[in-house]
Design an enzyme around this catalytic site. Sequence first.
Site, short mmCIF file in Angstrom:
data_model
loop_
_atom_site.label_atom_id
_atom_site.label_comp_id
_atom_site.label_asym_id
_atom_site.label_seq_id
_atom_site.Cartn_x
_atom_site.Cartn_y
_atom_site.Cartn_z
N LYS A 39 0.85 -1.21 0.00
CA LYS A 39 0.00 0.00 0.00
C LYS A 39 0.88 1.25 0.00
O LYS A 39 0.68 2.16 -0.79
CB LYS A 39 -0.92 0.04 1.25
CG LYS A 39 -1.82 -1.17 1.40
CD LYS A 39 -2.71 -1.07 2.62
CE LYS A 39 -1.96 -1.10 3.95
NZ LYS A 39 -1.26 -2.36 4.25
N ARG A 114 -9.75 1.59 8.04
CA ARG A 114 -9.40 0.21 8.40
C ARG A 114 -10.61 -0.53 8.96
O ARG A 114 -10.50 -1.70 9.29
CB ARG A 114 -8.39 0.24 9.54
CG ARG A 114 -6.96 0.48 9.18
CD ARG A 114 -6.31 -0.74 8.57
NE ARG A 114 -5.03 -1.08 9.16
CZ ARG A 114 -3.90 -0.41 8.99
NH1 ARG A 114 -3.87 0.67 8.26
NH2 ARG A 114 -2.79 -0.83 9.54
N ARG A 158 11.63 -5.64 5.00
CA ARG A 158 11.37 -4.21 4.83
C ARG A 158 12.32 -3.36 5.67
O ARG A 158 12.58 -3.64 6.84
CB ARG A 158 9.94 -3.85 5.22
CG ARG A 158 9.74 -2.33 5.22
CD ARG A 158 8.33 -1.90 5.30
NE ARG A 158 7.61 -2.49 6.39
CZ ARG A 158 6.29 -2.48 6.49
NH1 ARG A 158 5.56 -1.90 5.56
NH2 ARG A 158 5.70 -3.03 7.52
N ARG A 191 10.96 -1.50 11.09
CA ARG A 191 9.84 -1.09 11.95
C ARG A 191 9.72 -2.05 13.12
O ARG A 191 9.78 -3.27 12.93
CB ARG A 191 8.55 -1.10 11.14
CG ARG A 191 8.27 0.25 10.50
CD ARG A 191 7.12 0.25 9.56
NE ARG A 191 5.91 -0.41 10.02
CZ ARG A 191 4.78 -0.44 9.31
NH1 ARG A 191 4.74 0.16 8.12
NH2 ARG A 191 3.72 -1.06 9.75
N ARG A 202 -0.82 -8.64 13.44
CA ARG A 202 -1.34 -7.66 12.47
C ARG A 202 -2.12 -8.36 11.35
O ARG A 202 -3.15 -7.87 10.89
CB ARG A 202 -0.19 -6.83 11.88
CG ARG A 202 0.33 -5.79 12.87
CD ARG A 202 1.71 -5.29 12.48
NE ARG A 202 1.77 -4.67 11.19
CZ ARG A 202 2.86 -4.62 10.42
NH1 ARG A 202 3.99 -5.16 10.84
NH2 ARG A 202 2.83 -4.03 9.26
P1 AP5 Z 1 4.85 -1.58 1.98
O1 AP5 Z 1 4.55 -0.76 0.78
O2 AP5 Z 1 5.56 -0.96 3.10
O3 AP5 Z 1 3.52 -2.35 2.47
P2 AP5 Z 1 2.24 -1.81 3.23
O4 AP5 Z 1 1.05 -2.45 2.57
O5 AP5 Z 1 2.27 -0.34 3.31
O6 AP5 Z 1 2.45 -2.52 4.63
P3 AP5 Z 1 2.34 -1.91 6.10
O7 AP5 Z 1 3.06 -2.89 6.98
O8 AP5 Z 1 2.75 -0.50 6.15
O9 AP5 Z 1 0.81 -2.02 6.35
P4 AP5 Z 1 0.10 -1.96 7.70
O10 AP5 Z 1 -1.27 -1.76 7.24
O11 AP5 Z 1 0.32 -3.14 8.56
O12 AP5 Z 1 0.85 -0.78 8.51
P5 AP5 Z 1 0.46 0.72 8.77
O13 AP5 Z 1 1.71 1.49 8.79
O14 AP5 Z 1 -0.63 1.17 7.89
O15 AP5 Z 1 5.67 -2.86 1.45
C1 AP5 Z 1 6.16 -3.83 2.38
C2 AP5 Z 1 7.55 -4.29 1.93
O16 AP5 Z 1 7.42 -5.01 0.70
C3 AP5 Z 1 8.53 -3.14 1.63
O17 AP5 Z 1 9.81 -3.54 2.00
C4 AP5 Z 1 8.46 -2.98 0.09
O18 AP5 Z 1 9.69 -2.52 -0.45
C5 AP5 Z 1 8.14 -4.39 -0.35
N1 AP5 Z 1 7.27 -4.44 -1.52
C6 AP5 Z 1 6.18 -3.67 -1.78
N2 AP5 Z 1 5.61 -4.06 -2.95
C7 AP5 Z 1 6.35 -5.10 -3.40
C8 AP5 Z 1 6.27 -5.94 -4.57
N3 AP5 Z 1 5.28 -5.79 -5.47
N4 AP5 Z 1 7.19 -6.92 -4.72
C9 AP5 Z 1 8.18 -7.09 -3.80
N5 AP5 Z 1 8.33 -6.33 -2.69
C10 AP5 Z 1 7.42 -5.35 -2.49
O19 AP5 Z 1 -0.11 0.65 10.26
C11 AP5 Z 1 0.74 0.37 11.35
C12 AP5 Z 1 -0.08 0.43 12.63
O20 AP5 Z 1 -0.60 1.77 12.82
C13 AP5 Z 1 -1.32 -0.47 12.68
O21 AP5 Z 1 -0.98 -1.78 13.08
C14 AP5 Z 1 -2.19 0.27 13.71
O22 AP5 Z 1 -1.74 0.03 15.02
C15 AP5 Z 1 -1.91 1.73 13.38
N6 AP5 Z 1 -2.86 2.25 12.37
C16 AP5 Z 1 -2.54 2.75 11.15
N7 AP5 Z 1 -3.64 3.11 10.49
C17 AP5 Z 1 -4.69 2.84 11.31
C18 AP5 Z 1 -6.10 2.99 11.17
N8 AP5 Z 1 -6.65 3.49 10.05
N9 AP5 Z 1 -6.89 2.60 12.21
C19 AP5 Z 1 -6.36 2.11 13.36
N10 AP5 Z 1 -5.03 1.94 13.54
C20 AP5 Z 1 -4.20 2.30 12.52
MG MG Z 2 2.50 1.06 4.88
#
Ligand code: AP5
Ligand code: MG
Length: 248
Positions: A39, A114, A158, A191, A202
């Site tokens: 994402k 979410r 990552r 992270r 997660r």
């Molecule tokens: P990356 O692009 O970083 O993936 P992502 O989908 O963004 O994964 P996240 O771990 O950030 O998602 P998340 O939803 O768990 O975390 P968030 O920060 O939103 O890619 C991942 C890796 O793969 C990278 O190394 C990249 O280079 C690689 N990659 C990408 N595409 C690729 C491909 N096609 N091929 C190969 N490699 C690839 O949330 C974190 C925390 O914040 C949550 O757990 C929660 O506690 C809180 N939070 C955030 N938003 C909310 C909300 N709306 N409501 C409540 N709590 C929230």
């Molecule tokens: Mg992300």
Amino acid sequence: MMIESKITHSLDHSVGTLAELQGLRPAAIIFLGPPGAGKGTQAQQMAKQHSLPHISTGDVFRSHVANKTELGLKAAETMSRGMLVADDLVCNMVAEYIQSLDHVGCIVLDGFPRSVTQAEWLDRFLRTTGRHELPHTAPLAIQINVTRDQLLRRLSGRRSCPSCGRIYNLHFHPTMTDEICDYDGTKLQMRPDDSEDVVLERLTVHEKNTFPLTEYYRRKGQLREIDGNGAVDTVRTVIGRVTSMLTI
Ligand code: AP5
Ligand code: MG
């Protein structure tokens, strides 16, 4: 020819055709998908390519945690367990961000909403602030689907730049110099919630919330699902086919 047919295959037309999107001006493009789906990677690229504002709620929370703000102190423990932060804290943060924008068009949302509660709040907010008024329509959600094995591999590799936020991967997208950001030379970080036990939590949290949320957008014809298992560029091309129909 082969690439074209692969891309066509990667779009799940059962949730609505591309043609139906022709000329739409969504008030927001929402990236949905499990942790590690890409994402952030795709949202950053889309925002840059189309000069759109972009918010990753996870990134904003991480910056609050790093700066030890009141919000950061409230969110830190929940995030470290891989659970979702309370809806009102997230929605207030997103409201503050959107209200701070000069830009009146489409916004890229990554990691938000979410839950159905957050999605309903977003619809109300976009309407009451006049952002979802013709020519702008309701948000469009792009759900990136990736197999569990691939997610685990991506998350274990990552690394992110704490300075500019660029996302790298030891296996799939390494830096030129060992774990140093290519763009600004900062040492990359892993992270804390990418540790194996938190990743599993997660993924469980995501699985619990995902069906009602995707159904919310599917029912309203506002969901497009894509296969996110390919390389970053392949996934970007598939997403590009969706956005090429839009006016953003
Ligand atoms: P990356 O692009 O970083 O993936 P992502 O989908 O963004 O994964 P996240 O771990 O950030 O998602 P998340 O939803 O768990 O975390 P968030 O920060 O939103 O890619 C991942 C890796 O793969 C990278 O190394 C990249 O280079 C690689 N990659 C990408 N595409 C690729 C491909 N096609 N091929 C190969 N490699 C690839 O949330 C974190 C925390 O914040 C949550 O757990 C929660 O506690 C809180 N939070 C955030 N938003 C909310 C909300 N709306 N409501 C409540 N709590 C929230
Ligand atoms: Mg992300």
